[in-house]
Write a protein that holds these residues in place. Structure first.
Motif, mmCIF file in Angstrom:
data_model
loop_
_atom_site.group_PDB
_atom_site.id
_atom_site.type_symbol
_atom_site.label_atom_id
_atom_site.label_comp_id
_atom_site.label_asym_id
_atom_site.label_seq_id
_atom_site.Cartn_x
_atom_site.Cartn_y
_atom_site.Cartn_z
ATOM 1 N N LEU A 1 -30.967 -26.311 -27.234
ATOM 2 C CA LEU A 1 -30.317 -25.097 -27.439
ATOM 3 C C LEU A 1 -28.654 -25.622 -26.941
ATOM 4 N N LEU A 2 -28.817 -26.421 -25.365
ATOM 5 C CA LEU A 2 -27.415 -27.255 -25.137
ATOM 6 C C LEU A 2 -27.464 -27.823 -26.111
ATOM 7 N N ASP A 3 -27.606 -28.892 -26.267
ATOM 8 C CA ASP A 3 -27.563 -29.743 -27.739
ATOM 9 C C ASP A 3 -26.846 -29.310 -28.637
ATOM 10 N N ALA A 4 -27.576 -28.113 -29.423
ATOM 11 C CA ALA A 4 -26.377 -27.245 -30.398
ATOM 12 C C ALA A 4 -25.871 -26.750 -30.251
ATOM 13 N N ILE A 5 -25.465 -26.656 -28.943
ATOM 14 C CA ILE A 5 -23.982 -25.506 -28.251
ATOM 15 C C ILE A 5 -23.069 -26.283 -28.520
ATOM 16 N N ASN A 6 -23.511 -27.702 -27.491
ATOM 17 C CA ASN A 6 -22.523 -28.287 -27.655
ATOM 18 C C ASN A 6 -21.219 -29.231 -28.930
ATOM 19 N N ALA A 7 -22.886 -29.847 -30.191
ATOM 20 C CA ALA A 7 -22.609 -29.879 -30.879
ATOM 21 C C ALA A 7 -20.972 -28.017 -31.605
ATOM 22 N N GLN A 8 -21.340 -27.518 -31.381
ATOM 23 C CA GLN A 8 -20.584 -26.486 -32.180
ATOM 24 C C GLN A 8 -19.611 -26.522 -31.014
ATOM 25 N N ILE A 9 -19.129 -27.154 -29.930
ATOM 26 C CA ILE A 9 -17.849 -27.012 -29.664
ATOM 27 C C ILE A 9 -17.200 -27.850 -30.318
ATOM 28 N N ASN A 10 -17.863 -29.088 -30.588
ATOM 29 C CA ASN A 10 -16.927 -30.178 -31.610
ATOM 30 C C ASN A 10 -16.861 -29.597 -32.453
ATOM 31 N N ALA A 11 -17.573 -29.004 -33.205
ATOM 32 C CA ALA A 11 -17.240 -28.230 -34.485
ATOM 33 C C ALA A 11 -16.579 -26.929 -34.174
ATOM 34 N N GLU A 12 -15.959 -26.622 -33.352
ATOM 35 C CA GLU A 12 -14.979 -25.421 -33.716
ATOM 36 C C GLU A 12 -14.223 -26.391 -33.231
ATOM 37 N N MET A 13 -13.808 -27.177 -32.229
ATOM 38 C CA MET A 13 -12.583 -28.194 -32.336
ATOM 39 C C MET A 13 -12.121 -28.796 -33.397
#
Ligand code: MG
Length: 172
Positions: free
Chosen positions: A6-18
């Motif tokens: 989940l942490l990896d997916a959240i980090n990927a999502q942070i990148n996607a939001e940016m």
């Protein structure tokens, strides 16, 4: 603790939001150059809201003891065929974001991580609005069918949009 998955997916999502923020800034400059400063304003606010989305995830990961790792933001498109093309691209992009959010929620459900499910619900709800807004603007542009006065009025309408922090969660 957040699971590593989940942490990896959240980090990927942070990148996607940016990346989303960067995309909307690019669209804002395209609209400004085309003479639609009101529509540019609408995208500038999208740009700020996407940064808020990233920050909500940063704060959430940190509050659960997760390590935030920022990766490079990929280049974004800079040219579109028309205003309609811009908004169709927006809707298409938001649908991809919705799928990513749904995937995050799947992982949280799988993990029986109820706190993450609660926080992610905010994003699930936000995506309804994002897709609805883009769909509505596509509909309006199709109705106008290039009518100059109508486009002028739409530009005025979108000039009135005011930025508000997406959620108090950006500070939590
Ligand atoms: Mg977003």
């Amino acid at each position: 603790m957040l699971s590593n998955r989940l942490l990896d997916a959240i980090n990927a999502q942070i990148n996607a939001e940016m990346w989303s923020a960067y995309l909307y800034l690019s669209m804002a400059t395209y609209c400004q150059d085309a003479g639609f400063s009101g529509i540019a304003n609408w995208f500038e606010i999208q740009f700020k809201e996407e940064q808020d989305h990233a920050m909500i995830l940063v704060k959430y990961a940190q509050s659960r003891g997760g390590r935030v790792t920022l990766k490079a933001i990929d280049a974004v498109p800079t040219e579109w065929k028309s205003l309609l093309d811009v908004f169709e691209n927006t809707l298409e992009h938001e649908k991809k974001v919705t799928a990513m959010i749904n995937n995050l929620m799947h992982i949280a459900v799988d993990d029986k991580d109820f706190a993450s499910q609660s926080r992610l619900q905010w994003f699930v709800d936000e995506q309804i609005e994002e897709e609805e807004n883009a769909t509505e603007l596509i509909h309006k542009l199709k109705l106008l069918d290039g009518n100059g006065f109508g486009l002028y009025q739409l530009d005025q309408e979108l000039a009135a949009r005011v930025y508000n922090t997406a959620s108090p969660l950006v500070k939590e």
